[in-house]
Write an enzyme that holds these catalytic residues in place. Structure first.
Site, mmCIF file in Angstrom:
data_model
loop_
_atom_site.group_PDB
_atom_site.id
_atom_site.type_symbol
_atom_site.label_atom_id
_atom_site.label_comp_id
_atom_site.label_asym_id
_atom_site.label_seq_id
_atom_site.Cartn_x
_atom_site.Cartn_y
_atom_site.Cartn_z
ATOM 1 N N SER A 124 25.744 13.146 43.499
ATOM 2 C CA SER A 124 26.633 14.149 44.088
ATOM 3 C C SER A 124 27.092 15.136 43.027
ATOM 4 O O SER A 124 27.240 14.778 41.847
ATOM 5 C CB SER A 124 27.848 13.422 44.675
ATOM 6 O OG SER A 124 28.875 14.339 44.932
ATOM 7 N N TYR A 149 35.225 7.166 43.926
ATOM 8 C CA TYR A 149 33.929 7.502 44.527
ATOM 9 C C TYR A 149 33.066 8.265 43.519
ATOM 10 O O TYR A 149 31.921 7.906 43.250
ATOM 11 C CB TYR A 149 34.115 8.339 45.805
ATOM 12 C CG TYR A 149 32.827 8.976 46.273
ATOM 13 C CD1 TYR A 149 31.807 8.198 46.807
ATOM 14 C CD2 TYR A 149 32.604 10.356 46.150
ATOM 15 C CE1 TYR A 149 30.605 8.771 47.205
ATOM 16 C CE2 TYR A 149 31.419 10.940 46.543
ATOM 17 C CZ TYR A 149 30.418 10.142 47.074
ATOM 18 O OH TYR A 149 29.226 10.702 47.447
ATOM 19 N N LYS A 153 29.455 7.207 41.478
ATOM 20 C CA LYS A 153 28.197 7.978 41.418
ATOM 21 C C LYS A 153 27.800 8.191 39.960
ATOM 22 O O LYS A 153 26.635 8.052 39.585
ATOM 23 C CB LYS A 153 28.365 9.332 42.125
ATOM 24 C CG LYS A 153 28.490 9.229 43.628
ATOM 25 C CD LYS A 153 27.162 8.815 44.248
ATOM 26 C CE LYS A 153 27.315 8.410 45.689
ATOM 27 N NZ LYS A 153 26.121 7.788 46.265
HETATM 28 P P1 NAD Z 1 26.622 7.828 55.651
HETATM 29 O O1 NAD Z 1 27.839 6.984 55.517
HETATM 30 O O2 NAD Z 1 26.406 8.560 56.920
HETATM 31 O O3 NAD Z 1 25.321 6.951 55.360
HETATM 32 C C1 NAD Z 1 25.325 5.852 54.465
HETATM 33 C C2 NAD Z 1 24.644 4.687 55.158
HETATM 34 O O4 NAD Z 1 24.615 3.578 54.267
HETATM 35 C C3 NAD Z 1 25.380 4.234 56.420
HETATM 36 O O5 NAD Z 1 24.448 4.130 57.477
HETATM 37 C C4 NAD Z 1 25.950 2.864 56.056
HETATM 38 O O6 NAD Z 1 26.011 2.017 57.156
HETATM 39 C C5 NAD Z 1 24.963 2.406 54.989
HETATM 40 N N1 NAD Z 1 25.519 1.471 53.999
HETATM 41 C C6 NAD Z 1 26.633 1.608 53.244
HETATM 42 N N2 NAD Z 1 26.787 0.547 52.441
HETATM 43 C C7 NAD Z 1 25.731 -0.271 52.645
HETATM 44 C C8 NAD Z 1 25.306 -1.508 52.104
HETATM 45 N N3 NAD Z 1 26.038 -2.137 51.171
HETATM 46 N N4 NAD Z 1 24.156 -2.060 52.548
HETATM 47 C C9 NAD Z 1 23.427 -1.435 53.502
HETATM 48 N N5 NAD Z 1 23.767 -0.264 54.051
HETATM 49 C C10 NAD Z 1 24.908 0.312 53.630
HETATM 50 O O7 NAD Z 1 26.627 8.834 54.412
HETATM 51 P P2 NAD Z 1 25.710 10.111 54.138
HETATM 52 O O8 NAD Z 1 26.557 11.315 54.287
HETATM 53 O O9 NAD Z 1 24.440 10.004 54.893
HETATM 54 O O10 NAD Z 1 25.457 9.920 52.592
HETATM 55 C C11 NAD Z 1 24.314 9.248 52.100
HETATM 56 C C12 NAD Z 1 24.428 9.135 50.584
HETATM 57 O O11 NAD Z 1 24.569 10.437 50.021
HETATM 58 C C13 NAD Z 1 25.647 8.336 50.117
HETATM 59 O O12 NAD Z 1 25.270 7.571 48.990
HETATM 60 C C14 NAD Z 1 26.624 9.407 49.714
HETATM 61 O O13 NAD Z 1 27.529 8.977 48.712
HETATM 62 C C15 NAD Z 1 25.701 10.491 49.175
HETATM 63 N N6 NAD Z 1 26.293 11.827 49.231
HETATM 64 C C16 NAD Z 1 26.784 12.284 50.425
HETATM 65 C C17 NAD Z 1 27.396 13.526 50.474
HETATM 66 C C18 NAD Z 1 27.984 14.033 51.777
HETATM 67 O O14 NAD Z 1 28.823 14.932 51.734
HETATM 68 N N7 NAD Z 1 27.596 13.519 52.937
HETATM 69 C C19 NAD Z 1 27.469 14.310 49.328
HETATM 70 C C20 NAD Z 1 26.930 13.827 48.127
HETATM 71 C C21 NAD Z 1 26.343 12.570 48.100
#
Ligand code: NAD
Ligand code: UDP
Length: 336
Positions: A124, A149, A153
């Site tokens: 991120s 958080y 990362k």
């Molecule tokens: P999201 O919460 O929609 O998706 C994450 C998925 O991971 C979910 O389906 C959840 O059920 C699953 N999950 C979480 N912990 C788990 C575990 N221990 N075992 C198995 N499954 C698990 O989030 P997103 O927005 O799709 O983000 C995906 C990734 O991108 C994350 O790592 C997030 O930190 C990163 N990210 C997101 C953003 C954003 O703004 N959405 C920005 C930068 C980085």
């Protein structure tokens, strides 16, 4: 190419799985559904005509991951699974480090055991903290994070970098996302936050659809053109494509590959409100409020490195972002 997709049922993972299937890749999803719905699997099937393989389980469960790696000839991993709510991470730091950091260590160990040495990690822009200059390039300083958080990362980036230093036959790709927004243009798939949305776009969308009264605009006294915060909003479909391009371009080449995935443009809160009002045909009610603690004034990506090395560039406009978000939200007012 068989790709294990952790967190593939989530917002970014689900859109990426659709694009992977369209590109002829085979995603194998692992997710514990802690922040997603089983329904997503059906939607992927509706969109692609294929139901991806899905294993319900937690990435911290080494025996579970081992059994998945044993069942398939997996070539690479895209690692989305993690917890992502900044405010919640302040309340529950142990849960965040456990899920995001320990989860990644267990995954990497399981990969090594299975002989799979290619990982694309969801990092991120938060690892850059409050940037001294924008646009932010990949060699800008990292680590001055402001919440658990962000630190999780950053820690994972450090762990994976150390892994590469020790075992240089790995291909480790750190993708630093800016602000992922938007939805599949069909309106069949989109972001479905549980509870009150923390992020701007899903909040605006819920105001527009009548689920919330008005948006609180956090601060209008930033040193930005209209005083509101400026961010780099990237359409989730562009982001999804970025993963596939990265996997193909560098996923089979040993190295530590680091890329910003952003649109390379900054948009203010009020610009996003206007874009949304145009998309839905109604004004989006808002009130100007105090700044949100911990927020920075502006943040957007330099995308030159990704363009140069990967030949990837976001193509979708803020207008498309607003239109696709509205299409999803109006067709699914309560989400999945
Ligand atoms: P999201 O919460 O929609 O998706 C994450 C998925 O991971 C979910 O389906 C959840 O059920 C699953 N999950 C979480 N912990 C788990 C575990 N221990 N075992 C198995 N499954 C698990 O989030 P997103 O927005 O799709 O983000 C995906 C990734 O991108 C994350 O790592 C997030 O930190 C990163 N990210 C997101 C953003 C954003 O703004 N959405 C920005 C930068 C980085
Ligand atoms: N924001 C806002 N009201 C909200 C949510 C967010 O004004 O209800 C602003 C926030 O201050 C920031 C921008 O919108 O300037 C993007 O915030 P978001 O939480 O979506 O992303 P991040 O802060 O992580 O970049």
């Amino acid at each position: 190419m068989k790709v294990l997709v952790t967190g593939g049922m989530g917002y970014i993972g689900s859109h990426t799985c659709v694009q992977m299937i369209e590109a002829g890749l085979e995603p194998i999803i692992v997710d514990n559904l802690c922040n997603s719905q089983q329904e997503v699997l059906k939607r992927i099937e509706v969109l692609t005509g294929k139901k991806p393989i899905f294993h319900l389980g937690d990435i911290r469960d080494e025996a579970f991951l081992g059994s998945v790696f044993n069942q398939y000839d997996i070539d690479a991993v895209i690692h989305f699974a993690g917890l992502k709510a900044v405010g919640e991470s302040v309340e529950k730091p142990l849960e965040y480090y456990d899920n995001n950091v320990i989860g990644t260590l267990v995954l990497a160990r399981s990969m090594r055991k299975a002989g799979v040495k290619s990982i694309v990690f969801s990092s991120s822009a938060t690892v850059y903290g409050d940037p001294e200059v924008v646009p932010i390039t990949e060699d800008s300083p990292t680590g001055a994070t402001t919440n658990p958080y962000g630190r999780s990362k950053y820690m994972v980036e450090e762990c994976l970098s150390d892994l590469f230093n020790a075992e240089p036959d790995w291909s480790i790709t750190l993708l630093r996302y800016f602000n992922p927004v938007g939805a599949h243009p069909s309106g069949i798939m989109g972001e479905d936050p549980q509870g009150i949305p923390n992020n701007l776009m899903p909040f605006i969308a819920q105001v527009a659809v009548g689920r919330r009264d008005k948006l609180s605009v956090f601060g209008n006294d930033y040193p930005t053109p209209d005083g509101t915060g400026v961010r780099d909003y990237i359409h989730v479909m562009d982001l999804a494509d970025g993963h596939i391009v990265a996997l193909k371009a560098v996923g089979e080449t040993a190295g530590l590959h680091i890329y910003n995935l952003g649109a390379g443009r900054g948009s203010s809160v009020l610009e996003m409100v206007d874009a949304f009002a145009n998309a839905c045909g109604n004004p989006v009610p808002y009130e100007l409020c105090a700044r949100r603690p911990g927020d920075i004034a502006e943040c957007w990506a330099s995308t030159e490195k990704a363009e140069r090395d990967l030949g990837w560039k976001a193509t979708r406009s803020v207008t498309e972002i607003a239109a696709d978000t509205w299409n999803w939200q109006s067709k699914n007012p309560q989400g999945y």
